[in-house]
Scaffold this motif. Structure first.
Motif, PDB file in Angstrom:
ATOM      1  N   ARG A   1      -6.842  -0.093   0.255  1.00 13.79           N
ATOM      2  CA  ARG A   1      -8.188   0.410  -0.633  1.00 13.79           C
ATOM      3  C   ARG A   1      -8.532   1.862  -0.340  1.00 13.79           C
TER       4      ARG A   1
ATOM      5  N   GLY B   1     -12.851   0.512  -1.596  1.00 13.78           N
ATOM      6  CA  GLY B   1     -13.591  -0.586  -2.090  1.00 13.78           C
ATOM      7  C   GLY B   1     -12.069  -1.426  -3.451  1.00 13.78           C
ATOM      8  N   ARG B   2     -11.712  -0.064  -3.724  1.00 19.33           N
ATOM      9  CA  ARG B   2     -10.154  -0.415  -4.811  1.00 19.33           C
ATOM     10  C   ARG B   2      -8.909  -0.530  -4.789  1.00 19.33           C
ATOM     11  N   PRO B   3      -7.795  -1.150  -4.627  1.00 15.61           N
ATOM     12  CA  PRO B   3      -6.646  -1.045  -4.844  1.00 15.61           C
ATOM     13  C   PRO B   3      -6.232   0.641  -4.728  1.00 15.61           C
ATOM     14  N   ALA B   4      -5.301   0.369  -3.751  1.00  8.98           N
ATOM     15  CA  ALA B   4      -4.646   1.887  -3.643  1.00  8.98           C
ATOM     16  C   ALA B   4      -3.270   1.664  -4.584  1.00  8.98           C
TER      17      ALA B   4
ATOM     18  N   GLY C   1       0.794  -1.622   0.003  1.00 16.03           N
ATOM     19  CA  GLY C   1       0.214   0.130   0.094  1.00 16.03           C
ATOM     20  C   GLY C   1       1.072   0.996  -0.406  1.00 16.03           C
TER      21      GLY C   1
END
Length: 189
Positions: free
Chosen positions: A148, A151-154, A123
């Motif tokens: 995230r 809800g989406r990956p960082a 992350g």
């Protein structure tokens, strides 16, 4: 941030479903609702992970017992006996679902958690995404890792900047000191 792991004691020792709970308070109620307990972490390889439970699911009940705090969730899960299956009633994105999960010995979960330590540096670091004032207002330590956003990956700073530029609150999944938790970054007034 009130978090609680689900380890419980039985005649054969401690059992675990492999879930970390977080209380739904403040800005999190807009993102996750007012009922139940937020699931902030589901270690890979544990029973909850195998059953398809995810970070961001909301636990409403264990069997017939409604839960509204991490302590209640832990106690309800503690009713399980080794080798039995329990039904967890969840919300995922406002959709209800029921999942069957069998607890395993807590020492087995601890071994899986050791393997999860390698992900501790995954992350983006929070301090590089926005101002210290905004992080402080959201209760996010500057050294936390952002996993995230909504809800989406960082995946990148550019993607994070796009998410944070909007006029809507951003739900953030973070990791700090081996723990995962959710926070909400409100748009600047």
């Amino acid at each position: 941030m009130a978090c609680s792991e689900d380890s419980q004691r039985s005649a054969g020792g401690q059992l675990s479903l492999g879930i970390v709970f977080q209380e739904i308070t403040g800005a999190l109620t807009r993102a996750f609702g007012e009922k139940g307990v937020l699931i902030s972490d589901v270690p890979e390889g544990g029973p909850a992970h195998a059953a398809g439970i995810q970070s961001g699911d909301v636990l409403l009940a264990v069997g017939d017992l409604d839960v509204s705090t991490p302590v209640e969730a832990t106690r309800a899960a503690g009713a399980a006996e080794a080798g039995t299956t329990m039904t967890l009633h969840l919300l995922r994105g406002r959709r209800a679902r029921s999942v069957e999960v069998s607890p395993i010995p807590a020492y087995d979960m601890a071994a899986l958690a050791v393997a999860d330590v390698a992900q501790a540096s995954a992350g983006l670091e929070a301090r590089g995404l926005t101002s210290a004032q905004i992080l402080e207002r959201a209760g996010i330590p500057a050294t936390a890792r952002v996993l995230r956003l909504n809800g989406r990956p960082a995946a990148s700073r550019a993607q994070a900047a796009r998410e944070l530029r909007g006029r809507q609150p951003v739900t953030v999944l973070l990791r700090l000191d081996g723990r995962q938790f959710f926070a909400v970054i409100e748009p600047a007034p």
